[in-house]
Write an enzyme that holds these catalytic residues in place. Structure first.
Site, PDB file in Angstrom:
ATOM      1  N   GLU A 194       0.823  -1.200   0.000  1.00 33.53           N
ATOM      2  CA  GLU A 194       0.000   0.000   0.000  1.00 33.53           C
ATOM      3  C   GLU A 194       0.863   1.257   0.000  1.00 33.53           C
ATOM      4  O   GLU A 194       1.941   1.268   0.582  1.00 33.53           O
ATOM      5  CB  GLU A 194      -0.867   0.042   1.262  1.00 33.53           C
ATOM      6  N   CYS A 241      -1.527   1.629   7.873  1.00 37.00           N
ATOM      7  CA  CYS A 241      -1.009   0.717   6.859  1.00 37.00           C
ATOM      8  C   CYS A 241      -1.398  -0.726   7.153  1.00 37.00           C
ATOM      9  O   CYS A 241      -1.308  -1.179   8.265  1.00 37.00           O
ATOM     10  CB  CYS A 241       0.494   0.861   6.755  1.00 37.00           C
TER      11      CYS A 241
END
Ligand code: SF4
Length: 346
Positions: free
Chosen positions: A84, A336
């Site tokens: 990501e 995250c």
């Protein structure tokens, strides 16, 4: 695709040296997406490069989600693992104008096992290559976005993937490549001492954040297992060295967790850690972070506003520079690993 691989291939083809410069300019200054778009090259060379390397950006976009001031993109690597990157658009404050930061990953998943972290819950999948680290930035530049700074604070612990991390620092900062000032880069670590020492030697002007989250070794070792290897005082010694040698500030990340690390004794112990070395204490800055609860984990809760205020007051009384970070991104699971976790369940 790494630029060194392109260089080796050009040598194999017997191309003149200036071809590499043309390709570097196209990829890192003009942010072209395909070799076929590099019109300074002959058609046959463009075709050869495309056949050999495919598209320039090796990451595939799987999904993206936007919220107020935040955009999060889920990529797939060549090996089929997910990572990501998060683009954060900060509004102007009295201290700084509006700016855009990109938070990038250095690993898919993470083996460090910090209990408050969604990425830690995924476990380790792979180290990213330098190309995959840089490609997250290239993706946003290739679509025309401006990025003012890069934060290595996405999935993974940067300093346990050191060779790829340091190669990416070279790609980001070299004058012939992305040419970013090292002061626009920031690495966040849970305290991997050899990595910090290498940073001091090789990239002393890159900013550094130590993710502390508790000033007590016994508590920290329980929820951040890395602390069993690199204890707090030892990490602070090397942070002091970073400050003494670079005169840069060091940022301490401290996520406030309700009834866990947000007490007065925690704030006082944090103050003591920073005040121990009077030569360096003025260059520590504490970033207090409000916890983003992970949907799949219920171990921790976000601190009450009164506890946050009391914690901050103790730091201020001791003149410890600190900021309570802007709270955005909760609506899109900006911590995250959360998008990864949500996507993987589909
Ligand atoms: Fe890994 Fe960082 Fe999460 Fe710890 S906080 S598990 S080091 S990604």
């Amino acid at each position: 695709m790494l630029i060194t691989e392109v260089e080796a291939y050009l040598n194999e083809l017997g191309e003149p040296k200036f071809r590499l410069k043309q390709i570097q300019t196209a990829i890192y200054t003009q942010f072209v997406k395909n070799f076929s778009d590099i019109t300074t090259l002959s058609l046959s060379l463009r075709t050869n490069l495309h056949t050999k390397f495919g598209v320039i950006n090796s990451l595939k976009v799987l999904h993206s989600v936007s919220g107020s001031q935040v955009e999060k993109v889920l990529f797939e690597t060549k090996n089929g693992n997910l990572i990501e990157a998060v683009k954060l658009s900060y509004k102007a404050t009295s201290e700084r104008g509006a700016h855009t930061a990109l938070c990038i990953s250095t690993q898919s998943g993470c083996a460090m096992g910090c209990q408050f972290c969604a990425t830690g819950a995924i476990g380790f999948k792979q180290n990213l290559s330098a190309d995959e680290i840089v490609s997250q930035y290239l993706y946003f530049r290739q679509r025309g976005d401006t990025i003012d700074s890069i934060i290595f604070m996405g999935m993974g612990e940067p300093f346990v993937n050191p060779d790829n991390l340091f190669t990416s620092l070279y790609l980001f900062t070299d004058k012939n490549l992305l040419a970013l000032s090292p002061t626009r880069l920031s690495i966040s670590t849970v305290g991997i001492i050899p990595g910090i020492e290498r940073l001091i030697k090789e990239y002393p002007h890159v900013n550094l954040t130590f993710s502390l989250h508790s000033p007590f070794d016994d508590q920290r070792s329980k929820f951040m297992p890395v602390n069993k290897t690199y204890q707090i005082n030892e990490v602070f010694k090397v942070l002091d060295k970073y400050i003494e040698e670079t005169k840069n500030r060091v940022f301490i990340a401290y996520t406030l967790l309700k009834d866990f690390n947000d007490s007065e004794s925690h704030a006082l112990a944090l103050t003591n850690l920073i005040k121990t070395n009077t030569h360096t204490s003025y260059l520590y800055h504490v970033n207090l972070i409000r916890y983003n609860p992970c949907p799949s984990e219920v171990i921790f809760e976000r601190s009450e506003p009164e506890a946050v205020k009391a914690f901050q007051e103790i730091l201020e009384k001791s003149r410890i520079s600190n900021t309570l970070r802007q709270d955005f991104g909760v609506d899109i699971d900006a911590a995250c690993g959360q998008l990864y976790a949500t996507y993987s369940k589909k």
